[in-house]
Write a protein that holds these residues in place. Structure first.
Motif, short mmCIF file in Angstrom:
data_model
loop_
_atom_site.label_atom_id
_atom_site.label_comp_id
_atom_site.label_asym_id
_atom_site.label_seq_id
_atom_site.Cartn_x
_atom_site.Cartn_y
_atom_site.Cartn_z
N PHE A 193 3.40 15.18 22.43
CA PHE A 193 4.63 15.80 22.91
C PHE A 193 4.74 15.63 24.43
O PHE A 193 5.79 15.22 24.95
N ALA A 194 3.67 15.92 25.14
CA ALA A 194 3.69 15.80 26.60
C ALA A 194 3.89 14.36 27.04
O ALA A 194 4.59 14.09 28.03
N ALA A 254 7.50 13.14 17.22
CA ALA A 254 6.29 12.40 17.57
C ALA A 254 5.06 13.32 17.51
O ALA A 254 4.00 12.91 17.02
N ALA A 255 5.22 14.54 17.97
CA ALA A 255 4.11 15.49 17.94
C ALA A 255 3.74 15.86 16.50
O ALA A 255 2.55 15.94 16.15
N LEU A 277 23.25 17.70 28.18
CA LEU A 277 22.62 18.62 27.23
C LEU A 277 22.28 17.93 25.92
O LEU A 277 21.21 18.17 25.34
N LEU A 278 23.17 17.09 25.44
CA LEU A 278 22.90 16.37 24.20
C LEU A 278 21.74 15.40 24.36
O LEU A 278 20.90 15.25 23.46
N THR A 279 21.67 14.74 25.48
CA THR A 279 20.56 13.82 25.75
C THR A 279 19.24 14.58 25.82
O THR A 279 18.22 14.14 25.26
N THR A 280 19.25 15.71 26.48
CA THR A 280 18.05 16.53 26.57
C THR A 280 17.60 17.00 25.19
O THR A 280 16.41 16.96 24.86
N ILE A 303 14.07 16.09 23.22
CA ILE A 303 13.16 17.13 22.72
C ILE A 303 12.92 16.96 21.22
O ILE A 303 11.79 17.10 20.74
N VAL A 304 13.95 16.62 20.47
CA VAL A 304 13.79 16.40 19.03
C VAL A 304 12.86 15.21 18.77
O VAL A 304 11.97 15.28 17.91
N ILE A 305 13.04 14.14 19.51
CA ILE A 305 12.18 12.97 19.34
C ILE A 305 10.73 13.31 19.71
O ILE A 305 9.78 12.91 19.03
#
Length: 65
Positions: A46-47, A20-21, A7-10, A14-16
């Motif tokens: 993002f994608a 970037a987006a 969960l932390l990796t996910t 998502i934050v990164i």
């Protein structure tokens, strides 16, 4: 791998991807793009980050399996 680490990796990915987006959208606006065009560039960034993370995760899963 525990559930907490997954969960932390996910969340980190998502934050990164969001950072970037946001950067891509801001750079697009500074370049003179309209808001819809900047949003399109941000969505594409993002994608791309999410796709790259999935590809790396798949390669690592195949490597360690």
């Amino acid at each position: 791998m525990t559930v907490a680490v997954a969960l932390l990796t996910t969340a980190l990915v998502i934050v990164i991807a969001l950072l970037a987006a946001a950067g891509a959208g801001k750079l697009a606006r500074l370049d003179g793009a309209t808001y819809p065009a900047a949003l399109t560039r941000a969505t594409t960034a993002f994608a791309a980050v999410i796709t790259l993370a999935a590809a790396v995760a798949g390669a690592l899963a195949a490597l360690f399996a």
